[in-house]
Design an enzyme around this catalytic site. Structure first.
Site, PDB file in Angstrom:
ATOM      1  N   GLY A   9       0.836  -1.197   0.000  1.00 48.56           N
ATOM      2  CA  GLY A   9       0.000   0.000   0.000  1.00 48.56           C
ATOM      3  C   GLY A   9       0.867   1.242   0.000  1.00 48.56           C
ATOM      4  O   GLY A   9       1.998   1.235  -0.484  1.00 48.56           O
ATOM      5  N   CYS A  10       0.355   2.292   0.558  1.00 44.73           N
ATOM      6  CA  CYS A  10       1.038   3.585   0.580  1.00 44.73           C
ATOM      7  C   CYS A  10       2.441   3.446   1.160  1.00 44.73           C
ATOM      8  O   CYS A  10       2.612   2.971   2.281  1.00 44.73           O
ATOM      9  CB  CYS A  10       0.224   4.562   1.418  1.00 44.73           C
ATOM     10  SG  CYS A  10       1.044   6.132   1.710  1.00 44.73           S
ATOM     11  N   PHE A  11       3.436   3.860   0.395  1.00 46.50           N
ATOM     12  CA  PHE A  11       4.809   3.703   0.904  1.00 46.50           C
ATOM     13  C   PHE A  11       5.083   4.584   2.109  1.00 46.50           C
ATOM     14  O   PHE A  11       5.962   4.286   2.903  1.00 46.50           O
ATOM     15  CB  PHE A  11       5.870   3.876  -0.174  1.00 46.50           C
ATOM     16  CG  PHE A  11       5.773   5.077  -1.079  1.00 46.50           C
ATOM     17  CD1 PHE A  11       5.284   6.301  -0.659  1.00 46.50           C
ATOM     18  CD2 PHE A  11       6.211   4.964  -2.387  1.00 46.50           C
ATOM     19  CE1 PHE A  11       5.235   7.391  -1.513  1.00 46.50           C
ATOM     20  CE2 PHE A  11       6.169   6.047  -3.255  1.00 46.50           C
ATOM     21  CZ  PHE A  11       5.677   7.258  -2.809  1.00 46.50           C
ATOM     22  N   ASP A  88      -6.104   2.983   0.189  1.00 45.05           N
ATOM     23  CA  ASP A  88      -5.402   3.085  -1.089  1.00 45.05           C
ATOM     24  C   ASP A  88      -5.800   1.910  -1.979  1.00 45.05           C
ATOM     25  O   ASP A  88      -5.480   0.764  -1.678  1.00 45.05           O
ATOM     26  CB  ASP A  88      -3.890   3.106  -0.867  1.00 45.05           C
ATOM     27  CG  ASP A  88      -3.476   4.290  -0.020  1.00 45.05           C
ATOM     28  OD1 ASP A  88      -3.858   5.415  -0.373  1.00 45.05           O
ATOM     29  OD2 ASP A  88      -2.785   4.081   0.992  1.00 45.05           O
TER      30      ASP A  88
END
EC number: 1.8.4.11
Length: 169
Positions: A9-11, A88
């Site tokens: 998902g979102c880094f 996300d």
């Protein structure tokens, strides 16, 4: 130093858990797994590059093992959601363990099988295990974002934090 690459998902949300571990030299946010060289954030979020947001970790295996990194990884993700992570959505947020060696591949497969047999989750474990491809660091403003804007980070991390608390603690 060895290298590990994880997409979950979102880094922004994937950096801090690894950054806090002993033996970690660096955690870099970036893009991997796609067909566009040197993609930008704007390109990746359009979901046309084939890339996923990921983190590249340089670590000292004498201080932290790859298996320990896998344990940290699993506990940051929903391994039953192949279509993104938390708020996300899309292929660019899919959960992937990118192995850099055959030893990492075998360790990742073993770890995934152990998680599946643990019955912690009723749905199948869908995180993929794929060979590492070129990794492109994200723009500077994405690096160590949790330190730069802790309030926005907390808002973006809320669903993940709730999931982790409910399923991993």
């Amino acid at each position: 130093m060895e290298r590990a690459i994880f997409a979950g998902g979102c880094f922004w949300c994937m950096v801090k858990p690894f950054d806090e571990q002993p033996g970690i030299h660096s955690v870099v946010s970036g893009y991997t797994g796609g067909h566009v060289e040197n993609p930008t954030y704007e390109q990746v979020k359009q979901n046309t590059t084939g890339h996923t947001e990921a983190v590249e970790i340089l670590f000292d295996p004498a201080l932290i093992s790859y298996e320990e990194l896998l344990d940290v990884y699993w506990q940051q993700t929903d391994p039953t959601d192949a279509f993104g992570q938390f708020e996300d959505r899309g292929d660019n947020y899919r959960p992937v363990i990118f192995y850099t060696t055959e030893t990492q591949k075998l360790a990742a497969e073993k770890s995934k099988a152990e998680l599946a047999s643990s019955q912690r989750f009723t749905d199948p474990i869908v995180t993929t295990i794929e060979a590492a491809q070129p990794f492109y660091p994200a723009e500077l403003y994405h690096q160590e974002y949790y330190k730069k804007d802790p309030e926005n980070f907390a808002r973006n991390h809320a669903k993940r934090a709730q999931f982790v608390e409910e399923n991993w603690q």
